[in-house]
Design a protein around this motif. Structure first.
Motif: not given
Length: 334
Positions: A17-26, A309-319
């Motif tokens: 969750g935390p890394e995908l939230i960050c990726e969504a902001w980027v 590990k930097g490999i989780a896909d952020p697509g669902a969080m962004i969606a």
């Protein structure tokens, strides 16, 4: 008047969750995401961004109004609770942080400071150990809204398909006992109204799944279609809702069939989630229908095994963030 920013809960800090939230902001500009802020975890989010090797300035804010202003330059974080970032190592401390973040996000949304809530993925077992008394976040949010759990309907939505499971986290052997004509009608009404109000569908089309193979084959493989499901469809149609079925589930999700309806009403968890995840795994959103507030979540779990590990896909969080903003705008008439 500008729409209030969305409140995002951390989810379990040992998960993705935390890394995908960050990726969504980027990716906020390229994905055209509405402003959002995170409830707690400023230091943890900085560490999560570093683990993913992305640049995310994190800015503590004192209010949702301030968060909206800060969003263009930094990831706003409202609230002081924080914790250590230990991806893949869930513990009680992290569960307490996840629970507190969820409580704050819900309270801010109910109070009107946030335009909706996007919930990060949690570990239900760990939350139970720290006093979380609900089967999942859907039931928690429903309770916070004063809504009966049965009237908070889970819909899984992706680019290719929308599905609603009528029974969720129960043993398959319990499903026939839990299915009633009244349950199907009640939740069918909620789904139809939400598709009108939240998704702008003037005349939503509901395709209702059968429970048994081949829709029971006229009772030879079970009578649920005859005794329970078909009467519910008749009742919904009498109310002016475009409901069809019972449809055999093994053919309902083929491409040509998907073009004939807007949402599939499934009888049990896997009947709804298997096709959704097969088609839209990286872009699936869990949206709760029937609430006075907007609530979405990425349709995946904590993924402890790949966290950090930097490999989780952020697509669902962004969606999930995008959909929450779209529903909030639809409700506001924007």
């Amino acid at each position: 008047m500008a729409q209030a920013p969305l409140a995002v809960s951390l989810g379990d800090p040992a998960g993705v969750g935390p890394e995908l939230i960050c990726e969504a902001w980027v990716r906020r500009e390229e994905e055209r995401l509405p402003p959002f802020f995170v409830c707690g975890g400023a230091g943890l989010l900085r560490q999560a961004a570093a683990s993913r090797q992305i640049s995310v300035p994190v800015e503590p804010v004192a209010s949702a109004v301030e968060a909206r202003t800060a969003f263009a330059r930094a990831l706003p974080v409202l609230g002081e609770p924080d914790g250590m970032y230990r991806p893949g190592q869930p513990d009680a401390e992290g569960a307490r942080l996840a629970y507190g973040s969820l409580q704050s996000a819900a309270a801010l949304t109910l109070g009107g400071d946030a335009g909706g809530i996007v919930t990060g993925p949690i570990s239900k077992a760990l939350l139970a150990e720290v006093g979380f008394a609900f089967p999942g976040q859907t039931e928690f949010v429903a309770d916070a809204c004063g809504i009966e759990a049965g009237d908070a309907v889970m819909m899984l939505a992706g680019p290719s398909l929308k599905t609603v499971p009528l029974t969720v986290h129960v043993a398959l052997a319990e499903v026939p006992r839990l299915l009633t004509t009244e349950v199907i009608v009640r939740r069918g009404r909620i789904v139809a109204q939400a598709l009108r109000n939240d998704f702008g569908m003037a005349a939503p089309r509901l395709a209702v799944c059968a429970l048994n193979p081949h829709a029971g084959e006229s009772g030879r493989m079970g009578r649920e279609e005859i005794d329970i499901i078909a009467p519910a469809i008749v009742a919904l149609r009498t109310e002016g809702i475009d409901a069809t079925g019972p449809h055999p589930a093994d053919t309902l999700f083929a491409p040509r069939k998907r073009a004939t309806y807007d949402v599939a009403i499934a009888m049990y968890h896997d009947q709804a989630l298997v096709p959704l995840k097969a088609l839209d795994f990286d872009h699936g959103v869990n949206v709760t229908l029937g609430l006075p507030i907007v609530r979405t979540s990425p349709d995946h779990g904590t993924a402890f095994d790949i966290a950090g590990k930097g490999i989780a896909d952020p697509g669902a969080m962004i969606a999930a963030i995008r959909m929450a903003g779209e529903i909030a705008a639809q409700r506001a008439g924007a």
